[in-house]
Design a protein around this motif. Structure first.
Motif, PDB file in Angstrom:
ATOM      1  N   GLU A  84      18.902  56.653  33.258  1.00 48.71           N
ATOM      2  CA  GLU A  84      19.603  57.577  32.364  1.00 48.71           C
ATOM      3  C   GLU A  84      18.661  58.527  31.647  1.00 48.71           C
ATOM      4  O   GLU A  84      19.035  59.637  31.299  1.00 48.71           O
ATOM      5  CB  GLU A  84      20.446  56.807  31.353  1.00 48.71           C
ATOM      6  N   ASP A  85      17.397  58.114  31.445  1.00 50.29           N
ATOM      7  CA  ASP A  85      16.446  58.984  30.746  1.00 50.29           C
ATOM      8  C   ASP A  85      15.798  60.011  31.678  1.00 50.29           C
ATOM      9  O   ASP A  85      14.928  60.773  31.256  1.00 50.29           O
ATOM     10  CB  ASP A  85      15.369  58.158  30.045  1.00 50.29           C
ATOM     11  N   GLY A  86      16.216  60.047  32.941  1.00 55.09           N
ATOM     12  CA  GLY A  86      15.714  61.042  33.877  1.00 55.09           C
ATOM     13  C   GLY A  86      14.476  60.631  34.647  1.00 55.09           C
ATOM     14  O   GLY A  86      13.953  61.402  35.445  1.00 55.09           O
ATOM     15  N   THR A  87      14.001  59.411  34.446  1.00 54.95           N
ATOM     16  CA  THR A  87      12.862  58.928  35.222  1.00 54.95           C
ATOM     17  C   THR A  87      13.367  58.305  36.524  1.00 54.95           C
ATOM     18  O   THR A  87      14.451  57.712  36.559  1.00 54.95           O
ATOM     19  CB  THR A  87      12.033  57.882  34.441  1.00 54.95           C
ATOM     20  N   PRO A  88      12.590  58.443  37.603  1.00 56.49           N
ATOM     21  CA  PRO A  88      13.036  57.865  38.879  1.00 56.49           C
ATOM     22  C   PRO A  88      12.992  56.335  38.845  1.00 56.49           C
ATOM     23  O   PRO A  88      12.053  55.746  38.307  1.00 56.49           O
ATOM     24  CB  PRO A  88      12.049  58.428  39.899  1.00 56.49           C
ATOM     25  N   LEU A  89      14.015  55.724  39.394  1.00 58.20           N
ATOM     26  CA  LEU A  89      14.125  54.267  39.452  1.00 58.20           C
ATOM     27  C   LEU A  89      13.707  53.749  40.821  1.00 58.20           C
ATOM     28  O   LEU A  89      12.972  52.767  40.925  1.00 58.20           O
ATOM     29  CB  LEU A  89      15.568  53.860  39.148  1.00 58.20           C
ATOM     30  N   SER A  90      14.172  54.432  41.880  1.00 58.75           N
ATOM     31  CA  SER A  90      13.834  54.005  43.229  1.00 58.75           C
ATOM     32  C   SER A  90      14.108  55.151  44.201  1.00 58.75           C
ATOM     33  O   SER A  90      14.845  56.081  43.894  1.00 58.75           O
ATOM     34  CB  SER A  90      14.646  52.775  43.651  1.00 58.75           C
ATOM     35  N   LEU A  91      13.501  55.031  45.361  1.00 57.64           N
ATOM     36  CA  LEU A  91      13.702  55.991  46.433  1.00 57.64           C
ATOM     37  C   LEU A  91      13.865  55.211  47.725  1.00 57.64           C
ATOM     38  O   LEU A  91      13.109  54.271  47.987  1.00 57.64           O
ATOM     39  CB  LEU A  91      12.490  56.919  46.526  1.00 57.64           C
TER      40      LEU A  91
END
Length: 68
Positions: free
Chosen positions: A30-37
């Motif tokens: 939610e804070d705009g940081t990537p979680l996974s790809l």
């Protein structure tokens, strides 16, 4: 295509992406940081390989699009 998902007690959203020429999905916190790809190798219409990146340091070094 973007959607919402519950991840470890918090909300995340994902977006379709092209990853090194392959179809993929990026999940964002939610804070705009990537979680996974996830990147998919497709042959004859079937997924034959899935590459996953979940290391926050590695994700931060990637040239990822802005979350939608």
């Amino acid at each position: 295509m973007a959607g919402r998902a519950r991840v470890a007690g918090g909300a995340a959203h994902g977006q379709a992406a092209i990853v090194n020429g392959r179809p993929g999905v990026i999940a964002w916190n939610e804070d705009g940081t990537p979680l996974s790809l996830l990147a998919f190798t497709v042959a004859d219409g079937r997924i034959t390989e899935i590459t996953a990146v979940v290391d926050p340091v590695e994700l931060a070094l990637m040239d990822l699009p802005d979350p939608v």
